[in-house]
Design a protein around this motif. Sequence first.
Motif, PDB file in Angstrom:
ATOM      1  N   ILE A 125      94.347  56.799  10.491  1.00 55.69           N
ATOM      2  CA  ILE A 125      93.535  57.940  10.071  1.00 55.69           C
ATOM      3  C   ILE A 125      93.260  57.817   8.585  1.00 55.69           C
ATOM      4  O   ILE A 125      94.170  57.613   7.798  1.00 55.69           O
ATOM      5  CB  ILE A 125      94.264  59.277  10.333  1.00 55.69           C
ATOM      6  CG1 ILE A 125      94.533  59.465  11.823  1.00 55.69           C
ATOM      7  CG2 ILE A 125      93.465  60.441   9.779  1.00 55.69           C
ATOM      8  CD1 ILE A 125      95.435  60.642  12.125  1.00 55.69           C
ATOM      9  N   ASP A 126      92.001  57.911   8.192  1.00 54.23           N
ATOM     10  CA  ASP A 126      91.628  57.952   6.779  1.00 54.23           C
ATOM     11  C   ASP A 126      91.025  59.322   6.508  1.00 54.23           C
ATOM     12  O   ASP A 126      90.125  59.746   7.224  1.00 54.23           O
ATOM     13  CB  ASP A 126      90.592  56.885   6.433  1.00 54.23           C
ATOM     14  CG  ASP A 126      91.138  55.472   6.555  1.00 54.23           C
ATOM     15  OD1 ASP A 126      92.358  55.324   6.675  1.00 54.23           O
ATOM     16  OD2 ASP A 126      90.329  54.537   6.523  1.00 54.23           O
ATOM     17  N   ALA A 127      91.512  59.994   5.505  1.00 53.12           N
ATOM     18  CA  ALA A 127      90.973  61.306   5.158  1.00 53.12           C
ATOM     19  C   ALA A 127      91.128  61.532   3.669  1.00 53.12           C
ATOM     20  O   ALA A 127      92.048  61.015   3.049  1.00 53.12           O
ATOM     21  CB  ALA A 127      91.701  62.405   5.919  1.00 53.12           C
ATOM     22  N   THR A 128      90.227  62.294   3.106  1.00 53.26           N
ATOM     23  CA  THR A 128      90.314  62.670   1.706  1.00 53.26           C
ATOM     24  C   THR A 128      90.763  64.128   1.648  1.00 53.26           C
ATOM     25  O   THR A 128      90.187  64.985   2.310  1.00 53.26           O
ATOM     26  CB  THR A 128      88.947  62.518   1.014  1.00 53.26           C
ATOM     27  OG1 THR A 128      88.551  61.160   1.111  1.00 53.26           O
ATOM     28  CG2 THR A 128      89.017  62.929  -0.440  1.00 53.26           C
ATOM     29  N   ILE A 129      91.801  64.368   0.879  1.00 53.48           N
ATOM     30  CA  ILE A 129      92.336  65.718   0.728  1.00 53.48           C
ATOM     31  C   ILE A 129      91.999  66.204  -0.679  1.00 53.48           C
ATOM     32  O   ILE A 129      92.348  65.560  -1.663  1.00 53.48           O
ATOM     33  CB  ILE A 129      93.868  65.737   0.927  1.00 53.48           C
ATOM     34  CG1 ILE A 129      94.274  65.161   2.288  1.00 53.48           C
ATOM     35  CG2 ILE A 129      94.417  67.142   0.742  1.00 53.48           C
ATOM     36  CD1 ILE A 129      93.801  65.942   3.475  1.00 53.48           C
ATOM     37  N   ALA A 130      91.320  67.328  -0.761  1.00 54.82           N
ATOM     38  CA  ALA A 130      90.986  67.911  -2.061  1.00 54.82           C
ATOM     39  C   ALA A 130      92.180  68.731  -2.542  1.00 54.82           C
ATOM     40  O   ALA A 130      92.816  69.435  -1.764  1.00 54.82           O
ATOM     41  CB  ALA A 130      89.754  68.787  -1.948  1.00 54.82           C
ATOM     42  N   PHE A 131      92.477  68.624  -3.826  1.00 55.93           N
ATOM     43  CA  PHE A 131      93.567  69.389  -4.418  1.00 55.93           C
ATOM     44  C   PHE A 131      92.995  70.493  -5.286  1.00 55.93           C
ATOM     45  O   PHE A 131      92.127  70.250  -6.119  1.00 55.93           O
ATOM     46  CB  PHE A 131      94.459  68.470  -5.269  1.00 55.93           C
ATOM     47  CG  PHE A 131      95.414  69.227  -6.143  1.00 55.93           C
ATOM     48  CD1 PHE A 131      96.548  69.806  -5.596  1.00 55.93           C
ATOM     49  CD2 PHE A 131      95.167  69.394  -7.488  1.00 55.93           C
ATOM     50  CE1 PHE A 131      97.419  70.528  -6.391  1.00 55.93           C
ATOM     51  CE2 PHE A 131      96.032  70.108  -8.289  1.00 55.93           C
ATOM     52  CZ  PHE A 131      97.159  70.677  -7.735  1.00 55.93           C
ATOM     53  N   ASN A 132      93.462  71.717  -5.075  1.00 58.18           N
ATOM     54  CA  ASN A 132      93.114  72.854  -5.923  1.00 58.18           C
ATOM     55  C   ASN A 132      94.388  73.636  -6.185  1.00 58.18           C
ATOM     56  O   ASN A 132      95.031  74.109  -5.243  1.00 58.18           O
ATOM     57  CB  ASN A 132      92.078  73.761  -5.249  1.00 58.18           C
ATOM     58  CG  ASN A 132      90.722  73.133  -5.190  1.00 58.18           C
ATOM     59  OD1 ASN A 132      90.163  72.769  -6.212  1.00 58.18           O
ATOM     60  ND2 ASN A 132      90.190  72.973  -3.996  1.00 58.18           N
ATOM     61  N   ALA A 156      95.669  66.120   7.153  1.00 55.16           N
ATOM     62  CA  ALA A 156      94.609  65.163   7.493  1.00 55.16           C
ATOM     63  C   ALA A 156      94.565  64.919   8.994  1.00 55.16           C
ATOM     64  O   ALA A 156      93.487  64.900   9.604  1.00 55.16           O
ATOM     65  CB  ALA A 156      94.813  63.848   6.743  1.00 55.16           C
ATOM     66  N   ARG A 157      95.730  64.732   9.611  1.00 54.07           N
ATOM     67  CA  ARG A 157      95.783  64.535  11.066  1.00 54.07           C
ATOM     68  C   ARG A 157      95.178  65.724  11.795  1.00 54.07           C
ATOM     69  O   ARG A 157      94.414  65.579  12.747  1.00 54.07           O
ATOM     70  CB  ARG A 157      97.216  64.324  11.533  1.00 54.07           C
ATOM     71  CG  ARG A 157      97.748  62.962  11.303  1.00 54.07           C
ATOM     72  CD  ARG A 157      99.110  62.784  11.980  1.00 54.07           C
ATOM     73  NE  ARG A 157      99.757  61.624  11.453  1.00 54.07           N
ATOM     74  CZ  ARG A 157     100.765  61.630  10.597  1.00 54.07           C
ATOM     75  NH1 ARG A 157     101.268  62.757  10.166  1.00 54.07           N
ATOM     76  NH2 ARG A 157     101.271  60.502  10.155  1.00 54.07           N
ATOM     77  N   GLN A 158      95.541  66.927  11.365  1.00 52.47           N
ATOM     78  CA  GLN A 158      95.032  68.142  12.006  1.00 52.47           C
ATOM     79  C   GLN A 158      93.515  68.230  11.884  1.00 52.47           C
ATOM     80  O   GLN A 158      92.830  68.619  12.827  1.00 52.47           O
ATOM     81  CB  GLN A 158      95.692  69.391  11.422  1.00 52.47           C
ATOM     82  CG  GLN A 158      95.253  70.671  12.100  1.00 52.47           C
ATOM     83  CD  GLN A 158      95.502  70.667  13.582  1.00 52.47           C
ATOM     84  OE1 GLN A 158      96.534  70.205  14.054  1.00 52.47           O
ATOM     85  NE2 GLN A 158      94.552  71.147  14.353  1.00 52.47           N
ATOM     86  N   GLN A 159      92.983  67.863  10.726  1.00 54.36           N
ATOM     87  CA  GLN A 159      91.530  67.887  10.536  1.00 54.36           C
ATOM     88  C   GLN A 159      90.837  66.908  11.476  1.00 54.36           C
ATOM     89  O   GLN A 159      89.813  67.229  12.076  1.00 54.36           O
ATOM     90  CB  GLN A 159      91.176  67.546   9.090  1.00 54.36           C
ATOM     91  CG  GLN A 159      91.530  68.625   8.111  1.00 54.36           C
ATOM     92  CD  GLN A 159      91.272  68.200   6.673  1.00 54.36           C
ATOM     93  OE1 GLN A 159      90.533  67.259   6.413  1.00 54.36           O
ATOM     94  NE2 GLN A 159      91.886  68.894   5.735  1.00 54.36           N
ATOM     95  N   VAL A 160      91.403  65.715  11.624  1.00 53.94           N
ATOM     96  CA  VAL A 160      90.816  64.704  12.499  1.00 53.94           C
ATOM     97  C   VAL A 160      90.878  65.154  13.952  1.00 53.94           C
ATOM     98  O   VAL A 160      89.899  65.044  14.695  1.00 53.94           O
ATOM     99  CB  VAL A 160      91.510  63.336  12.304  1.00 53.94           C
ATOM    100  CG1 VAL A 160      91.090  62.346  13.368  1.00 53.94           C
ATOM    101  CG2 VAL A 160      91.200  62.788  10.916  1.00 53.94           C
ATOM    102  N   VAL A 161      92.017  65.677  14.377  1.00 57.19           N
ATOM    103  CA  VAL A 161      92.176  66.138  15.760  1.00 57.19           C
ATOM    104  C   VAL A 161      91.199  67.275  16.052  1.00 57.19           C
ATOM    105  O   VAL A 161      90.536  67.299  17.094  1.00 57.19           O
ATOM    106  CB  VAL A 161      93.635  66.576  16.030  1.00 57.19           C
ATOM    107  CG1 VAL A 161      93.757  67.349  17.329  1.00 57.19           C
ATOM    108  CG2 VAL A 161      94.548  65.364  16.032  1.00 57.19           C
ATOM    109  N   SER A 162      91.088  68.207  15.141  1.00 52.22           N
ATOM    110  CA  SER A 162      90.188  69.335  15.326  1.00 52.22           C
ATOM    111  C   SER A 162      88.729  68.880  15.425  1.00 52.22           C
ATOM    112  O   SER A 162      87.977  69.345  16.292  1.00 52.22           O
ATOM    113  CB  SER A 162      90.357  70.321  14.167  1.00 52.22           C
ATOM    114  OG  SER A 162      89.500  71.419  14.326  1.00 52.22           O
ATOM    115  N   ALA A 163      88.329  67.961  14.559  1.00 49.23           N
ATOM    116  CA  ALA A 163      86.958  67.458  14.589  1.00 49.23           C
ATOM    117  C   ALA A 163      86.678  66.708  15.888  1.00 49.23           C
ATOM    118  O   ALA A 163      85.622  66.875  16.506  1.00 49.23           O
ATOM    119  CB  ALA A 163      86.696  66.552  13.390  1.00 49.23           C
TER     120      ALA A 163
END
Length: 83
Positions: free
Chosen positions: A7-14, A58-65
Amino acid sequence: MVKSDGIDATIAFNCQECGGTVLVLSNGKTDDSIAKCEACGFEFGRWADLKAQFKADARQQVVSAARNRLRAALRGQKGIKIK
């Protein structure tokens, strides 16, 4: 960029305190380094813990998409339910 299990994902930090977008690590980049907001110095905890949370997010975002794309592709098909 977070890479884990294919899994490749970019996580934004705020920063939750000041809205800063740069995370810095104390004492180099080890799992025991303390991650801080560069702008205000707010401490977020150990780098190892943050990495684990970033990977889980990131995993959750990929699974949801993927689930949403599958639902859209199968929309209108009778007898198929996706949870």
